[in-house]
Design a protein around this motif. Structure first.
Motif, PDB file in Angstrom:
ATOM      1  N   ILE A   1       0.873  -1.172   0.000  1.00  0.00           N
ATOM      2  CA  ILE A   1       0.000   0.000   0.000  1.00  0.00           C
ATOM      3  C   ILE A   1       0.911   1.222   0.000  1.00  0.00           C
ATOM      4  N   LEU A   2       0.632   2.175  -0.899  1.00  0.00           N
ATOM      5  CA  LEU A   2       1.459   3.363  -1.061  1.00  0.00           C
ATOM      6  C   LEU A   2       0.644   4.622  -0.830  1.00  0.00           C
TER       7      LEU A   2
ATOM      8  N   GLN B   1      -2.898  12.878  -3.850  1.00  0.00           N
ATOM      9  CA  GLN B   1      -3.465  11.646  -4.372  1.00  0.00           C
ATOM     10  C   GLN B   1      -3.910  10.741  -3.212  1.00  0.00           C
ATOM     11  N   PRO B   2      -4.966   9.945  -3.415  1.00  0.00           N
ATOM     12  CA  PRO B   2      -5.342   8.984  -2.375  1.00  0.00           C
ATOM     13  C   PRO B   2      -4.326   7.853  -2.300  1.00  0.00           C
ATOM     14  N   GLY B   3      -4.218   7.239  -1.132  1.00  0.00           N
ATOM     15  CA  GLY B   3      -3.381   6.053  -1.039  1.00  0.00           C
ATOM     16  C   GLY B   3      -3.953   4.951  -1.910  1.00  0.00           C
ATOM     17  N   PHE B   4      -3.108   4.001  -2.292  1.00  0.00           N
ATOM     18  CA  PHE B   4      -3.595   2.918  -3.147  1.00  0.00           C
ATOM     19  C   PHE B   4      -2.816   1.634  -2.865  1.00  0.00           C
ATOM     20  N   ALA B   5      -3.520   0.520  -3.030  1.00  0.00           N
ATOM     21  CA  ALA B   5      -2.901  -0.803  -2.889  1.00  0.00           C
ATOM     22  C   ALA B   5      -2.482  -1.298  -4.266  1.00  0.00           C
TER      23      ALA B   5
ATOM     24  N   ARG C   1      -4.287  -1.816  -9.291  1.00  0.00           N
ATOM     25  CA  ARG C   1      -4.177  -0.966  -8.103  1.00  0.00           C
ATOM     26  C   ARG C   1      -5.583  -0.517  -7.723  1.00  0.00           C
ATOM     27  N   ALA C   2      -5.800  -0.348  -6.427  1.00  0.00           N
ATOM     28  CA  ALA C   2      -7.115   0.052  -5.927  1.00  0.00           C
ATOM     29  C   ALA C   2      -6.929   1.160  -4.896  1.00  0.00           C
ATOM     30  N   ASP C   3      -7.649   2.260  -5.059  1.00  0.00           N
ATOM     31  CA  ASP C   3      -7.568   3.359  -4.095  1.00  0.00           C
ATOM     32  C   ASP C   3      -7.993   2.862  -2.724  1.00  0.00           C
ATOM     33  N   ILE C   4      -7.247   3.269  -1.713  1.00  0.00           N
ATOM     34  CA  ILE C   4      -7.472   2.740  -0.378  1.00  0.00           C
ATOM     35  C   ILE C   4      -8.808   3.201   0.201  1.00  0.00           C
TER      36      ILE C   4
END
Length: 253
Positions: A40-41, A47-51, A94-97
């Motif tokens: 997870i970044l 920007q929103p965090g994302f996995a 990738r998926a936004d957290i």
């Protein structure tokens, strides 16, 4: 490019490989290789965090502007405890957290990470606290989390990816189909692909310090049937022939 890894809190150590931070300059591109982990970044700039799910091949990551990244890398098979989603849904995606954790929690965490001048390690501690909170909240799920998958992962890692899947299934006392279904949900890759990436990573690390490798011997040492199989995996997983390969870490700014 700045890149540094940090050990996780002891309570997170069974689940988290490391926390890491990176700073990428403008107009920077690097190749990221599959490593059988989920990250997870969180990046500055609003920007929103994302996995980032399990990867089946290399990707090129480019940044037009300077970017700072804070991240957590989970051990194989462990990200699902924190993401509460079948991991095959994230493979090569990738998926936004905020879609996984909810908008309120995602915004609260992003604000804590980027609205202060705290040192890098202190910012990563904010991520650790959120992970610890989620770990405690999911104690019941954690207690029964895919014990068979963890046994299988240890066996595959211990063999360097050389253990055949039918042998693995026999050791576990289940069918190949059952192992595959469990891997799909809790790991995100098939056990066969996971094993291939284990072999590839092993060969990539061997090349890191090899000035003039014996390709045929390297292939045998890393569990390949022959040199052509080694070449095929490098082309698939690194987008490069072995002789033109340059080892890369995973950071994805």
């Amino acid at each position: 490019m700045h890149y540094r890894e940090y050990r996780p809190d002891m309570a997170l150590a069974p689940y988290v490989e490391c926390l890491w931070a990176a700073r990428a300059p403008a107009s920077h591109t690097h190749r990221v290789l599959p490593d059988n982990c989920v990250d997870i970044l969180w990046q500055d700039g609003g920007q929103p965090g994302f996995a980032v799910g399990m990867m089946s091949g290399a990707i090129l990551v480019a940044s037009e502007h300077p970017v700072r990244t804070l991240a957590v890398r989970f051990k194989p098979g462990m990200a699902g405890i924190f993401l509460a989603t079948p991991l095959h849904a994230l493979t090569d995606q990738r998926a936004d957290i905020d879609l996984l954790w909810g908008r309120s929690a995602a915004d609260r965490l992003a604000d804590a990470l980027w609205t202060s001048d705290a040192p890098e390690r202190s910012r990563l501690a904010v991520i650790e606290r959120e992970l610890l909170r989620r770990l405690q909240a999911g104690a019941q799920v954690r207690a029964g989390h895919a014990a068979l998958v963890q046994q299988a992962l240890r066996a595959l890692e211990g063999s360097g990816g050389e253990l055949r899947i039918e042998v693995l299934a026999a050791r576990l006392g289940v069918s190949r189909q059952h192992v595959a279904a469990q891997f799909r949900e809790h790991v995100g890759l098939s056990p066969k692909l996971y094993a291939r990436i284990c072999r590839f990573r092993r060969a990539a690390m061997a090349l890191k310090d090899a000035a003039a490798p014996d390709w045929a011997q390297l292939a045998l040492d890393c569990g390949y049937f022959d040199q052509s199989h080694l070449i095929h995996d490098f082309q698939e997983f690194a987008g490069s022939a072995p002789e033109r390969f340059h080892f890369s870490n995973r950071p994805q700014p």
